[in-house]
Design a protein around this motif. Structure first.
Motif, mmCIF file in Angstrom:
data_model
loop_
_atom_site.group_PDB
_atom_site.id
_atom_site.type_symbol
_atom_site.label_atom_id
_atom_site.label_comp_id
_atom_site.label_asym_id
_atom_site.label_seq_id
_atom_site.Cartn_x
_atom_site.Cartn_y
_atom_site.Cartn_z
ATOM 1 N N THR A 17 76.275 48.733 85.737
ATOM 2 C CA THR A 17 75.993 50.162 85.864
ATOM 3 C C THR A 17 76.421 50.898 84.598
ATOM 4 O OG1 THR A 17 76.205 50.133 88.263
ATOM 5 C CG2 THR A 17 76.475 52.260 87.191
ATOM 6 N N ILE A 18 75.533 51.739 84.105
ATOM 7 C CA ILE A 18 75.799 52.544 82.913
ATOM 8 C C ILE A 18 76.056 53.979 83.353
ATOM 9 C CG2 ILE A 18 74.797 53.494 80.793
ATOM 10 C CD1 ILE A 18 73.259 50.851 80.492
ATOM 11 N N LEU A 19 77.099 54.578 82.807
ATOM 12 C CA LEU A 19 77.405 55.991 83.027
ATOM 13 C C LEU A 19 77.053 56.762 81.760
ATOM 14 C CD1 LEU A 19 78.767 58.405 84.540
ATOM 15 C CD2 LEU A 19 80.892 57.703 83.428
ATOM 16 N N VAL A 20 76.341 57.877 81.936
ATOM 17 C CA VAL A 20 75.966 58.749 80.817
ATOM 18 C C VAL A 20 76.700 60.070 80.993
ATOM 19 C CG1 VAL A 20 74.090 59.865 79.569
ATOM 20 C CG2 VAL A 20 73.668 57.719 80.803
ATOM 21 N N ASN A 21 77.590 60.395 80.062
ATOM 22 C CA ASN A 21 78.258 61.691 80.057
ATOM 23 C C ASN A 21 77.355 62.644 79.276
ATOM 24 O OD1 ASN A 21 79.802 63.963 79.526
ATOM 25 N ND2 ASN A 21 81.696 62.812 79.235
ATOM 26 N N LEU A 22 76.597 63.463 80.008
ATOM 27 C CA LEU A 22 75.617 64.341 79.364
ATOM 28 C C LEU A 22 76.247 65.418 78.497
ATOM 29 C CD1 LEU A 22 73.056 64.626 82.288
ATOM 30 C CD2 LEU A 22 72.834 63.316 80.163
ATOM 31 N N GLY B 164 71.329 63.788 71.750
ATOM 32 C CA GLY B 164 69.906 63.522 71.564
ATOM 33 C C GLY B 164 69.565 62.817 70.271
ATOM 34 N N CYS B 165 70.460 61.992 69.764
ATOM 35 C CA CYS B 165 70.250 61.363 68.446
ATOM 36 C C CYS B 165 69.338 60.130 68.488
ATOM 37 C CB CYS B 165 71.592 60.997 67.823
ATOM 38 S SG CYS B 165 72.456 59.646 68.651
ATOM 39 N N TRP B 166 69.070 59.590 69.660
ATOM 40 C CA TRP B 166 68.221 58.409 69.852
ATOM 41 C C TRP B 166 68.845 57.111 69.335
ATOM 42 C CZ3 TRP B 166 63.152 57.711 71.910
ATOM 43 C CH2 TRP B 166 62.587 58.865 72.463
ATOM 44 N N THR B 167 70.105 57.120 68.940
ATOM 45 C CA THR B 167 70.737 55.890 68.454
ATOM 46 C C THR B 167 70.744 54.814 69.536
ATOM 47 O OG1 THR B 167 72.102 57.150 66.921
ATOM 48 C CG2 THR B 167 72.833 54.921 67.428
ATOM 49 N N CYS B 168 70.980 55.198 70.780
ATOM 50 C CA CYS B 168 70.983 54.236 71.892
ATOM 51 C C CYS B 168 69.617 53.560 72.012
ATOM 52 C CB CYS B 168 71.364 54.921 73.201
ATOM 53 S SG CYS B 168 70.344 56.356 73.654
ATOM 54 N N SER B 169 68.572 54.346 71.938
ATOM 55 C CA SER B 169 67.216 53.829 72.074
ATOM 56 C C SER B 169 66.849 52.879 70.937
ATOM 57 C CB SER B 169 66.225 54.993 72.121
ATOM 58 O OG SER B 169 64.918 54.512 72.264
ATOM 59 N N LEU B 170 67.197 53.275 69.731
ATOM 60 C CA LEU B 170 66.866 52.433 68.576
ATOM 61 C C LEU B 170 67.687 51.145 68.573
ATOM 62 C CD1 LEU B 170 66.395 55.196 65.902
ATOM 63 C CD2 LEU B 170 64.649 53.938 67.166
ATOM 64 N N GLU C 188 65.678 68.437 77.007
ATOM 65 C CA GLU C 188 65.573 69.455 78.041
ATOM 66 C C GLU C 188 65.765 70.806 77.362
ATOM 67 O OE1 GLU C 188 68.451 68.128 80.956
ATOM 68 O OE2 GLU C 188 66.841 67.071 81.993
ATOM 69 N N GLY C 189 64.651 71.460 77.145
ATOM 70 C CA GLY C 189 64.656 72.754 76.469
ATOM 71 C C GLY C 189 63.530 73.601 77.005
ATOM 72 N N SER C 190 62.693 74.091 76.108
ATOM 73 C CA SER C 190 61.627 75.004 76.516
ATOM 74 C C SER C 190 60.418 74.287 77.091
ATOM 75 C CB SER C 190 61.172 75.834 75.314
ATOM 76 O OG SER C 190 60.499 75.001 74.379
ATOM 77 N N GLY D 170 65.345 79.617 76.309
ATOM 78 C CA GLY D 170 66.057 80.879 76.206
ATOM 79 C C GLY D 170 65.515 81.758 75.099
ATOM 80 N N VAL D 171 66.191 82.883 74.937
ATOM 81 C CA VAL D 171 65.833 83.869 73.923
ATOM 82 C C VAL D 171 67.066 84.117 73.058
ATOM 83 C CG1 VAL D 171 65.056 86.247 73.568
ATOM 84 C CG2 VAL D 171 64.174 84.931 75.499
ATOM 85 N N TRP D 172 66.866 84.181 71.754
ATOM 86 C CA TRP D 172 67.971 84.409 70.820
ATOM 87 C C TRP D 172 68.747 85.640 71.246
ATOM 88 C CZ3 TRP D 172 70.522 81.944 67.196
ATOM 89 C CH2 TRP D 172 71.375 82.674 66.385
ATOM 90 N N PRO D 173 70.048 85.617 71.292
ATOM 91 C CA PRO D 173 70.967 84.577 70.854
ATOM 92 C C PRO D 173 71.386 83.623 71.978
ATOM 93 C CG PRO D 173 72.221 86.556 71.302
ATOM 94 C CD PRO D 173 70.780 86.865 71.608
ATOM 95 N N ASP D 174 70.727 83.697 73.126
ATOM 96 C CA ASP D 174 71.081 82.845 74.258
ATOM 97 C C ASP D 174 70.136 81.644 74.348
ATOM 98 O OD1 ASP D 174 72.311 81.928 76.567
ATOM 99 O OD2 ASP D 174 71.071 83.186 77.872
ATOM 100 N N LEU D 175 70.217 80.761 73.355
ATOM 101 C CA LEU D 175 69.398 79.553 73.327
ATOM 102 C C LEU D 175 70.207 78.379 73.866
ATOM 103 C CD1 LEU D 175 67.865 79.979 69.767
ATOM 104 C CD2 LEU D 175 66.773 80.479 71.961
ATOM 105 N N HIS D 176 69.539 77.430 74.512
ATOM 106 C CA HIS D 176 70.234 76.239 74.992
ATOM 107 C C HIS D 176 69.267 75.056 75.053
ATOM 108 C CE1 HIS D 176 68.833 78.660 78.392
ATOM 109 N NE2 HIS D 176 68.561 77.513 78.986
ATOM 110 N N MET D 177 69.850 73.883 74.875
ATOM 111 C CA MET D 177 69.078 72.654 74.868
ATOM 112 C C MET D 177 70.025 71.507 75.189
ATOM 113 S SD MET D 177 66.580 71.297 71.812
ATOM 114 C CE MET D 177 67.752 71.686 70.548
#
Length: 132
Positions: A5-10, A15-21, A41-43, A52-59
């Motif tokens: 079992t793999i645990l992912v601490n979100l 989002g660097c994709w190092t795991c995938s590569l 997970e963004g827009s 979101g809208v600047w300055p309240d952006l999130h991803m």
């Protein structure tokens, strides 16, 4: 949790994709084949576009293992970490006993522990931890 079992601490995933590569190269997968992808997970308007809208952006990002993933069974049998876990530069991934211990510690700190819904058609032995 079992040893695969793999645990992912979100909270740690960037989002660097190092795991995938690492998975792709370590398992000798062809260019068009991925056993692990990282969803932004963004827009929803393309890769790495914040919501979101600047300055309240999130991803945020969520690694998703396909059912084709073999959990690097040979590596685990030899006492080595799966390629994805070993390569993560942020310590967002853990496996086996380490994952079980971290899962309990995160739960005690208020993290929500969950699996992806069946419609994602993702690997079964992956759990995610998210703050709030």
């Amino acid at each position: 949790m079992d040893e695969k079992t793999i645990l992912v601490n979100l909270q740690r995933c960037t989002g660097c994709w190092t795991c995938s590569l690492a998975c792709k190269v370590g398992n000798g997968l062809p260019d068009e084949k991925f056993w692990l992808t990282v969803r932004t997970e963004g827009s929803g308007e393309g890769i790495d576009r914040p919501a979101g809208v600047w300055p309240d952006l999130h991803m945020s990002w969520i690694p998703i293992w396909s059912k084709s993933c073999v959990r690097c069974g040979g590596r685990l049998a030899e006492g080595e970490l799966p390629y994805c876990v070993n390569a993560c530069p942020n310590g967002a991934l853990s496996v086996g006993d380490a994952a079980a211990g971290e899962c309990e510690a995160l739960r005690q700190r208020g993290f929500r522990i969950f699996k992806l819904p069946a419609w994602e058609n993702a690997a079964d032995n992956v759990v995610y931890a998210s703050k709030g």
